[in-house]
Design a protein around this motif. Sequence first.
Motif, PDB file in Angstrom:
ATOM      1  N   VAL A  83       0.858  -1.177   0.000  1.00  0.00           N
ATOM      2  CA  VAL A  83       0.000   0.000   0.000  1.00  0.00           C
ATOM      3  C   VAL A  83       0.899   1.234   0.000  1.00  0.00           C
ATOM      4  O   VAL A  83       1.167   1.839   1.032  1.00  0.00           O
ATOM      5  CB  VAL A  83      -0.975  -0.003   1.206  1.00  0.00           C
ATOM      6  CG1 VAL A  83      -1.853   1.237   1.180  1.00  0.00           C
ATOM      7  CG2 VAL A  83      -1.825  -1.262   1.195  1.00  0.00           C
ATOM      8  N   ASN A  84       1.406   1.526  -1.174  1.00  0.00           N
ATOM      9  CA  ASN A  84       2.218   2.706  -1.458  1.00  0.00           C
ATOM     10  C   ASN A  84       1.861   3.132  -2.872  1.00  0.00           C
ATOM     11  O   ASN A  84       1.320   2.334  -3.637  1.00  0.00           O
ATOM     12  CB  ASN A  84       3.720   2.391  -1.411  1.00  0.00           C
ATOM     13  CG  ASN A  84       4.222   2.075  -0.022  1.00  0.00           C
ATOM     14  OD1 ASN A  84       4.462   0.923   0.307  1.00  0.00           O
ATOM     15  ND2 ASN A  84       4.377   3.091   0.799  1.00  0.00           N
ATOM     16  N   ASP A  85       2.205   4.357  -3.235  1.00  0.00           N
ATOM     17  CA  ASP A  85       1.928   4.786  -4.608  1.00  0.00           C
ATOM     18  C   ASP A  85       2.991   4.241  -5.561  1.00  0.00           C
ATOM     19  O   ASP A  85       4.037   3.750  -5.123  1.00  0.00           O
ATOM     20  CB  ASP A  85       1.808   6.310  -4.709  1.00  0.00           C
ATOM     21  CG  ASP A  85       3.096   7.034  -4.385  1.00  0.00           C
ATOM     22  OD1 ASP A  85       4.079   6.866  -5.133  1.00  0.00           O
ATOM     23  OD2 ASP A  85       3.118   7.790  -3.391  1.00  0.00           O
ATOM     24  N   ALA A  86       2.697   4.303  -6.848  1.00  0.00           N
ATOM     25  CA  ALA A  86       3.583   3.723  -7.865  1.00  0.00           C
ATOM     26  C   ALA A  86       4.951   4.403  -7.902  1.00  0.00           C
ATOM     27  O   ALA A  86       5.953   3.757  -8.221  1.00  0.00           O
ATOM     28  CB  ALA A  86       2.919   3.777  -9.236  1.00  0.00           C
ATOM     29  N   PHE A  87       5.012   5.687  -7.581  1.00  0.00           N
ATOM     30  CA  PHE A  87       6.294   6.387  -7.586  1.00  0.00           C
ATOM     31  C   PHE A  87       7.199   5.850  -6.473  1.00  0.00           C
ATOM     32  O   PHE A  87       8.387   5.620  -6.678  1.00  0.00           O
ATOM     33  CB  PHE A  87       6.087   7.897  -7.427  1.00  0.00           C
ATOM     34  CG  PHE A  87       5.337   8.506  -8.569  1.00  0.00           C
ATOM     35  CD1 PHE A  87       5.955   8.718  -9.796  1.00  0.00           C
ATOM     36  CD2 PHE A  87       4.000   8.843  -8.428  1.00  0.00           C
ATOM     37  CE1 PHE A  87       5.264   9.268 -10.864  1.00  0.00           C
ATOM     38  CE2 PHE A  87       3.299   9.402  -9.491  1.00  0.00           C
ATOM     39  CZ  PHE A  87       3.927   9.605 -10.705  1.00  0.00           C
ATOM     40  N   VAL A  88       6.632   5.643  -5.287  1.00  0.00           N
ATOM     41  CA  VAL A  88       7.395   5.091  -4.170  1.00  0.00           C
ATOM     42  C   VAL A  88       7.836   3.665  -4.493  1.00  0.00           C
ATOM     43  O   VAL A  88       8.985   3.293  -4.272  1.00  0.00           O
ATOM     44  CB  VAL A  88       6.570   5.138  -2.864  1.00  0.00           C
ATOM     45  CG1 VAL A  88       7.237   4.322  -1.757  1.00  0.00           C
ATOM     46  CG2 VAL A  88       6.394   6.581  -2.412  1.00  0.00           C
ATOM     47  N   MET A  89       6.917   2.864  -5.026  1.00  0.00           N
ATOM     48  CA  MET A  89       7.269   1.480  -5.367  1.00  0.00           C
ATOM     49  C   MET A  89       8.356   1.439  -6.438  1.00  0.00           C
ATOM     50  O   MET A  89       9.248   0.593  -6.393  1.00  0.00           O
ATOM     51  CB  MET A  89       6.032   0.703  -5.806  1.00  0.00           C
ATOM     52  CG  MET A  89       5.032   0.458  -4.683  1.00  0.00           C
ATOM     53  SD  MET A  89       5.686  -0.522  -3.321  1.00  0.00           S
ATOM     54  CE  MET A  89       5.659  -2.157  -4.061  1.00  0.00           C
ATOM     55  N   GLY A  90       8.289   2.364  -7.399  1.00  0.00           N
ATOM     56  CA  GLY A  90       9.333   2.440  -8.425  1.00  0.00           C
ATOM     57  C   GLY A  90      10.684   2.787  -7.829  1.00  0.00           C
ATOM     58  O   GLY A  90      11.709   2.173  -8.163  1.00  0.00           O
ATOM     59  N   ALA A  91      10.707   3.767  -6.921  1.00  0.00           N
ATOM     60  CA  ALA A  91      11.958   4.166  -6.267  1.00  0.00           C
ATOM     61  C   ALA A  91      12.502   3.026  -5.405  1.00  0.00           C
ATOM     62  O   ALA A  91      13.709   2.765  -5.384  1.00  0.00           O
ATOM     63  CB  ALA A  91      11.730   5.409  -5.415  1.00  0.00           C
ATOM     64  N   TRP A  92      11.603   2.334  -4.713  1.00  0.00           N
ATOM     65  CA  TRP A  92      12.023   1.217  -3.868  1.00  0.00           C
ATOM     66  C   TRP A  92      12.570   0.082  -4.734  1.00  0.00           C
ATOM     67  O   TRP A  92      13.569  -0.551  -4.393  1.00  0.00           O
ATOM     68  CB  TRP A  92      10.854   0.756  -3.013  1.00  0.00           C
ATOM     69  CG  TRP A  92      11.205  -0.160  -1.887  1.00  0.00           C
ATOM     70  CD1 TRP A  92      12.361  -0.169  -1.152  1.00  0.00           C
ATOM     71  CD2 TRP A  92      10.389  -1.189  -1.349  1.00  0.00           C
ATOM     72  NE1 TRP A  92      12.304  -1.153  -0.187  1.00  0.00           N
ATOM     73  CE2 TRP A  92      11.094  -1.794  -0.283  1.00  0.00           C
ATOM     74  CE3 TRP A  92       9.117  -1.664  -1.649  1.00  0.00           C
ATOM     75  CZ2 TRP A  92      10.581  -2.833   0.467  1.00  0.00           C
ATOM     76  CZ3 TRP A  92       8.602  -2.700  -0.902  1.00  0.00           C
ATOM     77  CH2 TRP A  92       9.331  -3.276   0.141  1.00  0.00           C
ATOM     78  N   GLY A  93      11.938  -0.153  -5.865  1.00  0.00           N
ATOM     79  CA  GLY A  93      12.426  -1.170  -6.791  1.00  0.00           C
ATOM     80  C   GLY A  93      13.834  -0.863  -7.282  1.00  0.00           C
ATOM     81  O   GLY A  93      14.692  -1.747  -7.369  1.00  0.00           O
ATOM     82  N   ARG A  94      14.092   0.412  -7.603  1.00  0.00           N
ATOM     83  CA  ARG A  94      15.444   0.804  -8.021  1.00  0.00           C
ATOM     84  C   ARG A  94      16.432   0.577  -6.878  1.00  0.00           C
ATOM     85  O   ARG A  94      17.530   0.058  -7.082  1.00  0.00           O
ATOM     86  CB  ARG A  94      15.474   2.267  -8.469  1.00  0.00           C
ATOM     87  CG  ARG A  94      14.864   2.479  -9.845  1.00  0.00           C
ATOM     88  CD  ARG A  94      15.078   3.894 -10.373  1.00  0.00           C
ATOM     89  NE  ARG A  94      14.499   4.937  -9.527  1.00  0.00           N
ATOM     90  CZ  ARG A  94      13.213   5.292  -9.522  1.00  0.00           C
ATOM     91  NH1 ARG A  94      12.344   4.671 -10.299  1.00  0.00           N
ATOM     92  NH2 ARG A  94      12.789   6.261  -8.743  1.00  0.00           N
ATOM     93  N   ASP A  95      16.038   0.954  -5.667  1.00  0.00           N
ATOM     94  CA  ASP A  95      16.892   0.792  -4.490  1.00  0.00           C
ATOM     95  C   ASP A  95      17.201  -0.687  -4.223  1.00  0.00           C
ATOM     96  O   ASP A  95      18.319  -1.036  -3.853  1.00  0.00           O
ATOM     97  CB  ASP A  95      16.192   1.404  -3.268  1.00  0.00           C
ATOM     98  CG  ASP A  95      16.991   1.248  -1.997  1.00  0.00           C
ATOM     99  OD1 ASP A  95      18.024   1.920  -1.862  1.00  0.00           O
ATOM    100  OD2 ASP A  95      16.583   0.430  -1.144  1.00  0.00           O
ATOM    101  N   GLN A  96      16.219  -1.553  -4.438  1.00  0.00           N
ATOM    102  CA  GLN A  96      16.357  -2.982  -4.161  1.00  0.00           C
ATOM    103  C   GLN A  96      16.852  -3.787  -5.375  1.00  0.00           C
ATOM    104  O   GLN A  96      17.010  -4.997  -5.275  1.00  0.00           O
ATOM    105  CB  GLN A  96      15.013  -3.550  -3.689  1.00  0.00           C
ATOM    106  CG  GLN A  96      14.554  -3.011  -2.350  1.00  0.00           C
ATOM    107  CD  GLN A  96      15.321  -3.614  -1.193  1.00  0.00           C
ATOM    108  OE1 GLN A  96      15.472  -4.828  -1.095  1.00  0.00           O
ATOM    109  NE2 GLN A  96      15.828  -2.773  -0.313  1.00  0.00           N
ATOM    110  N   LYS A  97      17.047  -3.098  -6.499  1.00  0.00           N
ATOM    111  CA  LYS A  97      17.530  -3.737  -7.731  1.00  0.00           C
ATOM    112  C   LYS A  97      16.636  -4.908  -8.154  1.00  0.00           C
ATOM    113  O   LYS A  97      17.098  -6.025  -8.391  1.00  0.00           O
ATOM    114  CB  LYS A  97      18.985  -4.172  -7.576  1.00  0.00           C
ATOM    115  CG  LYS A  97      19.920  -2.996  -7.327  1.00  0.00           C
ATOM    116  CD  LYS A  97      21.323  -3.431  -7.020  1.00  0.00           C
ATOM    117  CE  LYS A  97      22.272  -2.303  -6.775  1.00  0.00           C
ATOM    118  NZ  LYS A  97      21.874  -1.236  -5.915  1.00  0.00           N
TER     119      LYS A  97
END
Length: 169
Positions: A83-97
């Motif tokens: 339960v986060n917005d797509a921008f946060v999930m995108g940034a987290w995905g980049r951070d987590q590779k």
Amino acid sequence: MLKVGDTLPAVSLQEFIEVEGGGCSLGPNAFDVPAIAAGKKIAIFALPGAFTPTCSAQHVPGYVAAAEDFRAAGVDEIWCVSVNDAFVMGAWGRDQKTAGAVRMMADGSADFADATGLTLDLTSRGMGLRSQRYSLLAVDGVVRTLNVEAPGKFEVSDAQTLLKQAQGL
């Protein structure tokens, strides 16, 4: 509450797309869950929030590390739902590779969490309504396994537990 044999909720999730292609434009794209789950075996793990300690240190890295093993077990896709917005999930995905391993699916309004009945009220901690921590395998949109964590635990929704289940299907 969602259980084995149920179909995945008929809601939309969003994913931040960084490279245009495959019918997806740059930026957040909405995906109808039943449509993208049709004909696929999908490993889904849900968690309370992006960038939170257990989620970032153990949950997501475990699925990224096991992505090839999931593919070898016949899993077409791995989704992380939060339960986060797509921008946060995108940034987290980049951070987590997670690129190429795990799709970071945003449930910004908690529609998916609410429809599964697997919500977690973290209002007292300033986080509002979130998803419980769990994992599941869905085949053609039908839940085949479901592992729901006890509050504050990380024992049954990890990548290795779900991978063993995927290998048995």
